[in-house]
Design an enzyme around this catalytic site. Structure first.
Site, mmCIF file in Angstrom:
data_model
loop_
_atom_site.group_PDB
_atom_site.id
_atom_site.type_symbol
_atom_site.label_atom_id
_atom_site.label_comp_id
_atom_site.label_asym_id
_atom_site.label_seq_id
_atom_site.Cartn_x
_atom_site.Cartn_y
_atom_site.Cartn_z
ATOM 1 C CB SER A 181 -0.901 -0.004 1.242
ATOM 2 O OG SER A 181 -1.508 1.261 1.422
ATOM 3 C CE1 TYR A 194 -3.240 -2.595 5.227
ATOM 4 C CE2 TYR A 194 -3.219 -0.227 4.855
ATOM 5 C CZ TYR A 194 -3.212 -1.519 4.367
ATOM 6 O OH TYR A 194 -3.160 -1.725 3.003
#
Length: 311
Positions: A181, A194
């Site tokens: 990501s 995360y």
């Protein structure tokens, strides 16, 4: 009429057409080279059941790769294997190998690594595209969830890569490609654990790149905003500042776009690729060169979102 003006009028369209033709020819040649670059290669996909994993499996299978498809569900892996076999010419492709893989079960990884190596006795490409996402205020995320995120997003991919590396080092060839990501480069509110896991795995493979270069092993990272099933199914972002920084192209990177970028990256061995619209790219640079401005924008975005919810 002025001869110079007449010549210019005639030449401009020709130059435009010629330039467009050259770009088309270049993209066609690159596409063909990219497809042939995986022929006969042993390719591992760590999450073949995701949208991106299925797209990569389809592209690589048709390109003549020897696939090792990994996932958490044996039944779904078999379905994917059947779909690939039914959609291709068996004389030009290879049957896929299936391996159960769950990064949430770290104790199973030694057996998984051994099984992957036994499939063909070697491997050329490992696509690490597994991921687990959580969005919540930091104080509401339990330690167990923190650990699960780190297992799936960091410890799992790192452990798998370390287990497969000796085979690549012995053959002095191989390519590790991490699909990560954009939050491996900048942290967003309400994604503390995360973002931490994505930063950790980004740093691991950035460090590993220098270590294994002398063995002829390539390490690539591809950072994206997020991968949507389709433009229609993508989440419509809110109007907060944070959501604008996290907006997509226009609402996400499709599996087809991401798979195309993966094939190109494997072909030209680029070390780092960022798939994102202009604003998120600017945010990455702002985080490095103007950190105080970036933090202020993030804080303002959180306040704006809270105010909108209270209205």
């Amino acid at each position: 009429m002025d001869p110079v003006w007449t010549t210019t009028v005639l030449l401009v369209p020709c130059v435009v057409v010629l330039t467009a033709g050259l770009f088309y020819l270049y993209s066609t040649v690159v596409g063909l080279l990219s497809k042939t670059s995986v022929r006969n290669k042993v390719v591992v996909i760590t999450d073949a059941l995701s949208g991106l994993g299925k797209e990569c499996a389809d592209v690589f299978h048709k390109g003549g790769a020897r696939l090792i498809l990994c996932g958490k569900s044996w039944e779904k892996l078999e379905e994917l294997e059947d779909d690939l076999a039914n959609a291709s010419d068996p004389t030009l492709t290879f049957p896929s190998k299936l391996v159960l893989l769950d990064f949430g079960d770290m104790d199973s990884l030694p057996d998984v690594i051994a099984e992957i190596l036994e499939c063909y006795g070697c491997l050329d490409i490992v696509i690490l595209n597994s991921s687990l996402k959580v969005k919540a205020p930091a104080q509401s995320v339990s330690l167990e969830m923190d650990k699960l995120l780190m297992d799936n997003n960091y410890f799992g991919p790192a452990t798998l890569a370390k287990g497969l590396l000796p085979s690549m080092i012995c053959r002095r060839t191989g390519h590790l490609l991490l699909v990560n990501s954009i939050q491996g480069k900048l942290a967003m509110p309400f994604r503390t654990a995360y973002s931490a896991s994505k930063h950790a795995v980004q740093a691991f493979f950035d460090s590993l790149r220098s270590e294994v270069e002398e063995y002829g092993i390539s390490v690539s990272t591809i950072n994206h905003t997020f991968i949507s099933a389709s433009i229609e199914e993508a989440e419509i972002p809110s109007k907060s500042i944070c959501s604008l920084l996290y907006s997509k192209k226009p609402l996400g990177v499709t599996p087809e776009e991401a798979a195309t970028e993966i094939v190109k990256t494997l072909s030209n061995k680029r070390k780092e690729v960022l798939i994102a619209p202009s604003l998120p790219k600017m945010a990455v640079y702002a985080r490095s060169f103007f950190p105080n401005v970036f933090f202020a924008v993030m804080a303002a975005g959180v306040k704006h979102a809270e105010a909108s919810e209270n209205m």
